[in-house]
Design an enzyme around this catalytic site. Structure first.
Site, PDB file in Angstrom:
ATOM      1  N   SER A  14       3.795  -3.216   3.649  1.00  0.00           N
ATOM      2  CA  SER A  14       2.814  -2.684   4.602  1.00  0.00           C
ATOM      3  C   SER A  14       1.420  -3.201   4.263  1.00  0.00           C
ATOM      4  O   SER A  14       1.267  -4.264   3.664  1.00  0.00           O
ATOM      5  CB  SER A  14       2.873  -1.156   4.578  1.00  0.00           C
ATOM      6  OG  SER A  14       2.607  -0.681   3.268  1.00  0.00           O
ATOM      7  N   ASP A 117       3.695   3.849  -6.162  1.00  0.00           N
ATOM      8  CA  ASP A 117       3.152   4.893  -5.309  1.00  0.00           C
ATOM      9  C   ASP A 117       1.651   4.679  -5.185  1.00  0.00           C
ATOM     10  O   ASP A 117       1.010   4.216  -6.095  1.00  0.00           O
ATOM     11  CB  ASP A 117       3.448   6.272  -5.907  1.00  0.00           C
ATOM     12  CG  ASP A 117       3.130   7.378  -4.928  1.00  0.00           C
ATOM     13  OD1 ASP A 117       2.950   8.513  -5.361  1.00  0.00           O
ATOM     14  OD2 ASP A 117       3.053   7.098  -3.724  1.00  0.00           O
ATOM     15  N   HIS A 120      -4.119   1.920  -0.639  1.00  0.00           N
ATOM     16  CA  HIS A 120      -4.804   0.644  -0.852  1.00  0.00           C
ATOM     17  C   HIS A 120      -5.529   0.640  -2.193  1.00  0.00           C
ATOM     18  O   HIS A 120      -6.220   1.590  -2.533  1.00  0.00           O
ATOM     19  CB  HIS A 120      -5.767   0.381   0.304  1.00  0.00           C
ATOM     20  CG  HIS A 120      -5.078   0.477   1.611  1.00  0.00           C
ATOM     21  ND1 HIS A 120      -5.242   1.523   2.471  1.00  0.00           N
ATOM     22  CD2 HIS A 120      -4.152  -0.334   2.176  1.00  0.00           C
ATOM     23  CE1 HIS A 120      -4.481   1.357   3.530  1.00  0.00           C
ATOM     24  NE2 HIS A 120      -3.805   0.228   3.374  1.00  0.00           N
TER      25      HIS A 120
END
Length: 170
Positions: A14, A117, A120
């Protein structure tokens, strides 16, 4: 293809992957470390989750690829667990579906799954990610070795000057 074949590393995920190629990002740091040793391909899709990734998996990684990547790093997380927002491509993916989607992606790619985990990263956080990626690569018992320090650089055996040019300078 440009130049001699090199190992190919694919960063797939992502926005955490898409934005990794920016200044000080973990993808940019890997590209710098592996310059002249491996090609780093960033396939990051902001706002995507594992549900969307499954829809394009065979397009990003064709099953009949004549030169499959040597290494694939997969990172999805924030968009799978985020609450749904209006006018946003991403939607909430329940934890059990997320784990199932990641398992499907990893099984399809036949690579080991290392869970990360967070959202950004700052430049400092990217350094931590790079350190952990390199540690994992160094400790892996792969042949050929894929740690940047174990790999030779492309054209190391070629001098920028031939012997005749060196004699005219000396």
């Amino acid at each position: 293809m440009v130049g001699p074949a090199r190992p190919a590393f694919v960063l797939f995920g992502s926005s955490i992957v898409q934005f990794s190629s920016g200044q000080g990002g973990w993808g940019a740091t890997l590209a710098t470390l592996y310059a002249r040793k491996a090609d780093i391909f960033v396939r990051g899709y902001a706002s995507w989750n594992t549900r969307l990734a499954l829809k394009v998996l065979d397009k990003v990684f064709p099953k009949e690829d004549p030169a499959p990547p040597s290494l694939v790093i997969v990172y999805f997380g924030g968009n799978d667990t985020a609450l749904p927002r209006e006018n946003n491509m991403s939607s909430h993916v329940p934890l059990d579906e997320y784990l199932g989607n990641m398992t499907t992606i990893v099984a399809r790619l036949q690579f080991t799954y290392y869970d990360r985990d967070g959202m950004h990263f700052t430049e400092k956080e990217s350094q931590v990610v790079v350190k952990e990626i390199l540690k994992t690569i160094k400790e892996a018992e792969w042949e050929p070795k894929l740690h940047w320090q174990d790999m030779t650089s492309e054209f190391d055996d070629v001098s920028y000057m031939d012997d005749d040019e060196k004699e005219t300078i000396v």
